[in-house]
Design a protein around this motif. Sequence first.
Motif, short mmCIF file in Angstrom:
data_model
loop_
_atom_site.label_atom_id
_atom_site.label_comp_id
_atom_site.label_asym_id
_atom_site.label_seq_id
_atom_site.Cartn_x
_atom_site.Cartn_y
_atom_site.Cartn_z
N VAL A 56 -4.96 -14.27 1.97
CA VAL A 56 -4.56 -12.86 2.11
C VAL A 56 -5.75 -11.96 1.80
CG1 VAL A 56 -3.08 -11.06 1.16
CG2 VAL A 56 -2.19 -13.36 1.43
N MET A 57 -5.92 -10.94 2.63
CA MET A 57 -6.92 -9.91 2.33
C MET A 57 -6.18 -8.58 2.24
SD MET A 57 -10.04 -10.79 4.82
CE MET A 57 -10.69 -12.42 4.97
N LYS A 58 -6.45 -7.87 1.18
CA LYS A 58 -5.78 -6.57 0.98
C LYS A 58 -6.86 -5.51 0.91
CE LYS A 58 -3.54 -4.13 -2.84
NZ LYS A 58 -2.29 -3.49 -2.37
N PHE A 59 -6.66 -4.43 1.65
CA PHE A 59 -7.65 -3.37 1.70
C PHE A 59 -7.06 -2.08 1.16
CE2 PHE A 59 -10.39 -5.99 4.18
CZ PHE A 59 -9.53 -6.79 4.90
N GLN A 60 -7.87 -1.34 0.43
CA GLN A 60 -7.39 -0.08 -0.11
C GLN A 60 -8.27 1.06 0.39
OE1 GLN A 60 -7.49 -0.87 -4.34
NE2 GLN A 60 -5.30 -1.28 -4.39
N PHE A 61 -7.63 2.16 0.63
CA PHE A 61 -8.33 3.37 1.07
C PHE A 61 -8.02 4.45 0.05
CE2 PHE A 61 -9.30 1.66 5.24
CZ PHE A 61 -8.37 0.64 5.35
N TYR A 62 -9.07 5.05 -0.47
CA TYR A 62 -8.85 6.04 -1.53
C TYR A 62 -8.38 7.37 -0.95
CZ TYR A 62 -11.35 2.96 -4.79
OH TYR A 62 -11.74 1.91 -5.58
N ALA A 63 -7.52 8.03 -1.68
CA ALA A 63 -7.13 9.39 -1.31
C ALA A 63 -8.38 10.26 -1.39
CB ALA A 63 -6.04 9.90 -2.27
N PRO A 64 -8.49 11.27 -0.54
CA PRO A 64 -9.72 12.08 -0.49
C PRO A 64 -10.12 12.60 -1.85
CG PRO A 64 -8.22 12.72 1.28
CD PRO A 64 -7.49 11.72 0.43
N ALA A 65 -11.40 12.54 -2.15
CA ALA A 65 -11.98 13.06 -3.39
C ALA A 65 -11.39 12.42 -4.64
CB ALA A 65 -11.83 14.58 -3.46
N THR A 66 -10.87 11.20 -4.51
CA THR A 66 -10.37 10.49 -5.70
C THR A 66 -10.83 9.04 -5.63
OG1 THR A 66 -8.33 9.56 -4.78
CG2 THR A 66 -8.22 11.86 -5.54
N HIS A 67 -10.55 8.32 -6.72
CA HIS A 67 -10.77 6.87 -6.69
C HIS A 67 -9.44 6.15 -6.84
CE1 HIS A 67 -15.14 6.57 -6.60
NE2 HIS A 67 -15.16 7.68 -7.28
N HIS A 68 -8.42 6.79 -6.33
CA HIS A 68 -7.10 6.15 -6.39
C HIS A 68 -6.66 5.77 -4.99
CE1 HIS A 68 -6.89 7.35 -10.53
NE2 HIS A 68 -7.06 8.61 -10.22
N PRO A 69 -6.05 4.60 -4.87
CA PRO A 69 -5.61 4.18 -3.54
C PRO A 69 -4.64 5.18 -2.93
CG PRO A 69 -5.48 2.36 -5.11
CD PRO A 69 -5.78 3.59 -5.91
N ASP A 70 -4.86 5.45 -1.65
CA ASP A 70 -3.98 6.35 -0.91
C ASP A 70 -2.77 5.54 -0.44
OD1 ASP A 70 -2.76 8.16 0.75
OD2 ASP A 70 -4.55 8.67 1.90
N THR A 71 -1.59 5.90 -0.91
CA THR A 71 -0.41 5.11 -0.55
C THR A 71 0.04 5.39 0.87
OG1 THR A 71 0.96 6.84 -1.52
CG2 THR A 71 0.42 4.95 -2.93
N ALA A 72 -0.59 6.35 1.52
CA ALA A 72 -0.19 6.67 2.89
C ALA A 72 -0.68 5.64 3.90
CB ALA A 72 -0.70 8.06 3.28
N VAL A 73 -1.65 4.81 3.51
CA VAL A 73 -2.13 3.78 4.44
C VAL A 73 -2.35 2.47 3.70
CG1 VAL A 73 -4.47 4.70 4.18
CG2 VAL A 73 -4.00 3.18 6.05
N THR A 74 -1.84 1.41 4.26
CA THR A 74 -2.08 0.07 3.69
C THR A 74 -2.53 -0.85 4.83
OG1 THR A 74 0.19 -0.69 4.04
CG2 THR A 74 -0.30 0.34 1.92
N LEU A 75 -3.40 -1.79 4.46
CA LEU A 75 -3.90 -2.74 5.45
C LEU A 75 -3.93 -4.11 4.82
CD1 LEU A 75 -5.23 -3.29 8.22
CD2 LEU A 75 -7.44 -2.78 7.17
N HIS A 76 -3.34 -5.07 5.48
CA HIS A 76 -3.34 -6.45 5.01
C HIS A 76 -3.70 -7.37 6.17
CE1 HIS A 76 -0.56 -4.50 2.15
NE2 HIS A 76 -1.05 -5.37 1.29
N TYR A 77 -4.48 -8.38 5.82
CA TYR A 77 -4.73 -9.44 6.80
C TYR A 77 -4.19 -10.74 6.18
CZ TYR A 77 -8.12 -6.78 9.69
OH TYR A 77 -8.74 -5.89 10.54
#
Lengths: 285, 311
Positions: free
Chosen positions: B281-302
């Motif tokens: 499993v690969m899990k990718f996180q995208f930070y919310a703009p101007a933060t270092h917190h994962p943006d829950t609006a987008v998730t990506l898994h392989y």
Amino acid sequence: MELRCVLDNVQGLVDSLSAVRWKKQQDAICEVSEHGLVIIVEEWGCLQARVYYRKELFVSYEYSAESRPRFGVSLGLLVDTLSTFSSTGTTGLELSYPGSDMQLLLKLTDADNTCIYAEIRTKVTDTVPKEYSVDGDGGRRAVFAVKSAALKEAIDDLEWPGSSISITISPDPAGVILRGEGHHGDLQIDFPYDAHNELFAAFQCQSEVSYSYKYKFLRATTANVPNSVTKDNRGSKLTIGAGGLLKVQHLISLRQAQQHNMDPNPTQQGRVSYVEFYLMPDEEA
Amino acid sequence: MKFKAFFTDKGVTTLEKKFVPAFEKIGKTCYVYLTRTHVTLMHNAVNADGVQAIAQFKEALLFDDYRISSQNEDRIAFTLDLNLLLRALKSSVSMDGDKLQIKLVKKRPSLNERPMPYLTLESKGFRSAVVQDIPISQPLSRGDVQELQDTIDAVHNLPRTLVQMPDLGQLQILVDRLKNVGEALDVAVTFHGDVHLQVSTTLVSIGSEFRRLQVLGERAAAGSTLDATASPAMRLEQALARGEASSVQVKIKHFAKSLQCSLTRPDTCYVGVAPSDSYLVMKFQFYAPATHHPDTAVTLHYRLPVLERVG
């Protein structure tokens, strides 16, 4: 360990070994000594190639075998494996032999806790490669050195006639003639010494010698010469010795890793690997 | 069934510059799955004999005025050609129109043929409008839609340990070279934050060990260390023997394809082995703009299928 050495320019070794790859499947014999490594590839009775990698080319070289180890290894596999390491930074690649199962071991550790390692299975070899020599034949020896790019281009062009290639070196007029006579036609390429001596780095011939060589083996001597050799244009040296034995020698400059060497001049003494080919003359021609 | 929405600027950029190019590297066509709240792109969702990729977006990230209705709990799914979607998005960007509308329609390709479904993108500029029709498959049946939903639910069941992936660019170079050596790649992760990659054939083993990476989830107990002087292979054996590591084998071409995820420009990437060694499993996180917190609006898994080890 009989050998433990560290190499800072893996690409240089890859280039040298790639220069002697003329077939997809080739077995190489590696000889290890207190002087360095020699890798030998042979098409028995036709063509032999040797890559000399002296111990001075290594950052460190610790040899402690009682008798010189010799082992067989797949050349393609060795080159592909070494290529895996050549992309990474500038830290040294450690080669050691033998592993617990007589493998050739490679390891590279980066500053950022990354380690790349490889174990290459070797083969026991009974074959003792023949020692060829073009020296000491009582005078019937002709030598010339030309710019590597010019030599490579000429040999590439000589594919067209589809025949054996004769190499004639004569003292008067001084020069070299390469000629092919085949079904499609004839092609002759002249290197006249007096008219084009900017191409020559050396020329020595007391009496005319002329021999023919199978094209595919002659081509193997220049086809995979690395771009660094043709760009440097140090010159490739050809010698025809007794019985028509042809020796083709290239020098491959090896740059040190950048943090060790602020001198951009790659031709400093000791930073050169030698690649030699020995070609038997074509008996049919 | 009905679907109509207007793309946000961020939605167009997210798809056109990042996710559609990355997904194109995995396969030519993919599923598009729309629900009341989410939009999902999926590869190999059902027959996972290739890289399974799932990118899920909250609809508000991609669209304004999002309207969907269907008899299947307002869920719609179909497949489409990613290259056609990408071209349509690119030409809408060059139009620089006012708003880009997307909707599901049925049209006859010619008078003689029966109506076929399309996703229509309509971009209205100051002087002209451009309408682009992307042919899509017939909408999926209720059962097939449920399978897609089940796949999404399963993917959120993450491995107990995830380790940060090494630099993707560096990995891509390494894996490109390893592809010359063999077809099967051994991937191992340890609770100590190590990632091991190795290709082995009868004649050669080449591997790489990346150490002391960030760990999410279960990690090694404090004070538990591996022998720093041992070889990487022995260190991994030590961790496996202690139950502090998992190791699986995947097809190296699948692994190489999944590294193309770098095109989505994730902020962090993690790798782990699913329970029962069923998937990598690969899990990718995208930070919310101007933060270092994962943006829950987008998730990506392989998810990469695991090979059965021989011998």
